[in-house]
Design a protein around this motif. Sequence first.
Motif, mmCIF file in Angstrom:
data_model
loop_
_atom_site.group_PDB
_atom_site.id
_atom_site.type_symbol
_atom_site.label_atom_id
_atom_site.label_comp_id
_atom_site.label_asym_id
_atom_site.label_seq_id
_atom_site.Cartn_x
_atom_site.Cartn_y
_atom_site.Cartn_z
ATOM 1 N N TYR A 1 0.376 -12.306 -3.335
ATOM 2 C CA TYR A 1 1.592 -13.110 -3.262
ATOM 3 C C TYR A 1 2.676 -12.360 -4.032
ATOM 4 O O TYR A 1 2.469 -11.940 -5.181
ATOM 5 N N ALA A 2 3.819 -12.169 -3.414
ATOM 6 C CA ALA A 2 4.905 -11.395 -4.012
ATOM 7 C C ALA A 2 6.217 -12.147 -3.877
ATOM 8 O O ALA A 2 6.467 -12.819 -2.873
ATOM 9 N N THR A 3 7.042 -12.034 -4.909
ATOM 10 C CA THR A 3 8.418 -12.512 -4.799
ATOM 11 C C THR A 3 9.335 -11.295 -4.780
ATOM 12 O O THR A 3 9.124 -10.324 -5.516
ATOM 13 N N ILE A 4 10.324 -11.352 -3.923
ATOM 14 C CA ILE A 4 11.272 -10.245 -3.757
ATOM 15 C C ILE A 4 12.657 -10.747 -4.145
ATOM 16 O O ILE A 4 13.155 -11.729 -3.567
ATOM 17 N N ASP A 5 13.248 -10.108 -5.148
ATOM 18 C CA ASP A 5 14.601 -10.455 -5.601
ATOM 19 C C ASP A 5 15.566 -9.413 -5.051
ATOM 20 O O ASP A 5 15.608 -8.272 -5.533
ATOM 21 N N LEU A 6 16.300 -9.770 -4.040
ATOM 22 C CA LEU A 6 17.214 -8.834 -3.401
ATOM 23 C C LEU A 6 18.426 -8.547 -4.268
ATOM 24 O O LEU A 6 19.073 -7.512 -4.112
ATOM 25 N N GLU A 7 18.745 -9.457 -5.173
ATOM 26 C CA GLU A 7 19.939 -9.303 -6.002
ATOM 27 C C GLU A 7 19.758 -8.191 -7.030
ATOM 28 O O GLU A 7 20.656 -7.376 -7.245
ATOM 29 N N VAL A 8 18.587 -8.152 -7.666
ATOM 30 C CA VAL A 8 18.358 -7.166 -8.733
ATOM 31 C C VAL A 8 17.417 -6.057 -8.294
ATOM 32 O O VAL A 8 17.148 -5.133 -9.063
ATOM 33 N N GLY A 9 16.874 -6.148 -7.066
ATOM 34 C CA GLY A 9 15.980 -5.105 -6.569
ATOM 35 C C GLY A 9 14.659 -5.069 -7.309
ATOM 36 O O GLY A 9 14.292 -4.045 -7.908
ATOM 37 N N LYS A 10 13.925 -6.196 -7.271
ATOM 38 C CA LYS A 10 12.680 -6.276 -8.026
ATOM 39 C C LYS A 10 11.610 -7.012 -7.222
ATOM 40 O O LYS A 10 11.886 -8.004 -6.559
ATOM 41 N N LEU A 11 10.382 -6.488 -7.327
ATOM 42 C CA LEU A 11 9.222 -7.102 -6.678
ATOM 43 C C LEU A 11 8.247 -7.535 -7.767
ATOM 44 O O LEU A 11 7.795 -6.717 -8.568
ATOM 45 N N ASN A 12 7.914 -8.828 -7.827
ATOM 46 C CA ASN A 12 6.856 -9.345 -8.696
ATOM 47 C C ASN A 12 5.682 -9.739 -7.814
ATOM 48 O O ASN A 12 5.887 -10.422 -6.800
ATOM 49 N N TYR A 13 4.458 -9.357 -8.202
ATOM 50 C CA TYR A 13 3.321 -9.674 -7.340
ATOM 51 C C TYR A 13 2.060 -9.859 -8.152
ATOM 52 O O TYR A 13 1.931 -9.380 -9.294
ATOM 53 N N ILE A 14 1.083 -10.553 -7.552
ATOM 54 C CA ILE A 14 -0.286 -10.615 -8.040
ATOM 55 C C ILE A 14 -1.190 -10.309 -6.852
ATOM 56 O O ILE A 14 -1.019 -10.880 -5.769
ATOM 57 N N ASN A 15 -2.126 -9.413 -7.074
ATOM 58 C CA ASN A 15 -3.112 -9.062 -6.057
ATOM 59 C C ASN A 15 -4.459 -9.607 -6.513
ATOM 60 O O ASN A 15 -5.049 -9.101 -7.465
ATOM 61 N N ALA A 16 -4.952 -10.633 -5.824
ATOM 62 C CA ALA A 16 -6.213 -11.278 -6.189
ATOM 63 C C ALA A 16 -7.345 -10.732 -5.326
ATOM 64 O O ALA A 16 -7.700 -11.304 -4.295
ATOM 65 N N GLY A 17 -7.904 -9.580 -5.733
ATOM 66 C CA GLY A 17 -9.051 -8.992 -5.046
ATOM 67 C C GLY A 17 -8.785 -8.545 -3.629
ATOM 68 O O GLY A 17 -9.722 -8.411 -2.827
ATOM 69 N N HIS A 18 -7.548 -8.279 -3.289
ATOM 70 C CA HIS A 18 -7.128 -8.006 -1.921
ATOM 71 C C HIS A 18 -6.866 -6.506 -1.740
ATOM 72 O O HIS A 18 -6.601 -5.797 -2.709
ATOM 73 N N PRO A 19 -6.940 -5.998 -0.485
ATOM 74 C CA PRO A 19 -6.525 -4.607 -0.259
ATOM 75 C C PRO A 19 -5.102 -4.389 -0.763
ATOM 76 O O PRO A 19 -4.254 -5.279 -0.635
ATOM 77 N N PRO A 20 -4.816 -3.230 -1.328
ATOM 78 C CA PRO A 20 -3.489 -3.004 -1.915
ATOM 79 C C PRO A 20 -2.401 -2.963 -0.848
ATOM 80 O O PRO A 20 -2.604 -2.454 0.247
ATOM 81 N N GLY A 21 -1.259 -3.528 -1.179
ATOM 82 C CA GLY A 21 -0.113 -3.374 -0.301
ATOM 83 C C GLY A 21 0.528 -2.013 -0.518
ATOM 84 O O GLY A 21 0.225 -1.306 -1.495
ATOM 85 N N PHE A 22 1.422 -1.620 0.385
ATOM 86 C CA PHE A 22 2.120 -0.340 0.286
ATOM 87 C C PHE A 22 3.629 -0.593 0.255
ATOM 88 O O PHE A 22 4.137 -1.403 1.035
ATOM 89 N N VAL A 23 4.316 0.134 -0.629
ATOM 90 C CA VAL A 23 5.772 0.144 -0.639
ATOM 91 C C VAL A 23 6.233 1.547 -0.278
ATOM 92 O O VAL A 23 5.949 2.509 -1.007
ATOM 93 N N TYR A 24 6.925 1.655 0.851
ATOM 94 C CA TYR A 24 7.451 2.943 1.303
ATOM 95 C C TYR A 24 8.924 3.028 0.908
ATOM 96 O O TYR A 24 9.710 2.126 1.215
ATOM 97 N N ARG A 25 9.248 4.116 0.236
ATOM 98 C CA ARG A 25 10.612 4.308 -0.225
ATOM 99 C C ARG A 25 11.494 4.865 0.880
ATOM 100 O O ARG A 25 11.030 5.618 1.752
ATOM 101 N N SER A 26 12.745 4.519 0.815
ATOM 102 C CA SER A 26 13.682 4.965 1.851
ATOM 103 C C SER A 26 13.813 6.482 1.873
ATOM 104 O O SER A 26 14.143 7.070 2.909
#
Length: 389
Positions: A263-288
């Motif tokens: 579960y992740a929250t994305i703050d578009l105003e400040v450019g921040k991702l907060n998340y918790i990964n509970a035993g799940h496959p890792p997500g990927f963040v691809y940079r521009s």
Amino acid sequence: MTGKMTVLIVDDNAMNVLVIEEMLRREGYKRLRTAYSAAEMFRLLAGEEDGSLPGMPQVDLILLDLMMPEMDGIEACRRLQADARYKDIPVIMVTAVGDSVKLAEALDAGASDFVTKPINKIELFARIRSALKLKRELDWHKERDSRLRQELQLARQVQESVLPDEVEDSRIRIRAYYQASEELAGDLYAWHRIDDSRWGVAVIDAMGHGISSSLVSMFIASILKESMRTLWSPERVFKELNRRLMGLQWENELVHYYCTGIYATIDLEVGKLNYINAGHPPGFVYRSGGGHPDKLPVSCPPLGMFDKLDLTPRTLALSPGDALYLFTDGILGSFEGEDEDRLGQLAAFLRRFEGEAELERLVRRDSLDERSDDRCLVKIELSPRRVHT
């Protein structure tokens, strides 16, 4: 009951047909049909199927002569078994042959039982009653299975109705690619707009398969919908979900359901991702700017296993044009090797894929590990415009 059952007598000898008909009528069987060859039997059955014989009731039992010209009873039985329309009709083979090899061949061809000529009336009716009892039980199971399939289809529609629609606005785009392995699925995804600049996104995989995991999945979906709206932060949402899962009472202590998820929250105003990964496959963040993606690794055990968890969120900076991928482990089934190898192959695929159609094909690929699993991938794209106002 005998008067409601339809018996088809198949014999090339008219006298044999007459004798068996009379026996059956005197015993109370009123729905009798006759055929004088295997070919005529198949024409009669086909006419029943296509409606060319109006008023023809469904055949419940076939008394089939073993020795007939052109097509004998064994070959006819094989063809009945090979046709999905007729394979469940019990066949009693009628034969004057005492050759045990022939009788065994008839049973191997699909015959339910046999009687020998001259026919013993008591034996014939005992075998008919036994065959019809099995047929009634089979029909009951088929009707129950049909009702179950209809209920599963309805449940599938209900499941899909709670999944959110695609999001596309000036600053963010969210889209899911989803393929259930069965009528009902254990994977789910959800997102919620917290305010003008913040979004919450979740991908969950309820352990297990079939009805039980789908019910747990729908239970989780209802909790997520409310908690994402009222609690919204990763630690509070997952704390509530863990509490509710732990509160489920299982009659069989050996069967325990839990879920993994991000579960992740994305703050578009400040450019921040907060998340918790509970035993799940890792997500990927691809940079521009390209390069290898940043991972969102596991930060706590799966939900529903322990009363207390360390639900400290992790933070990652986001920039305009970045893309985030969250997925369930069913996606990895399209790639070879161990989990780390498959994650690497998926990361490479997501870095170079072209067009949405490739992602659609990814979730529909045949699994290489022969496991049937749901597949879910959520893609979140930040607009290349500036994030800050």
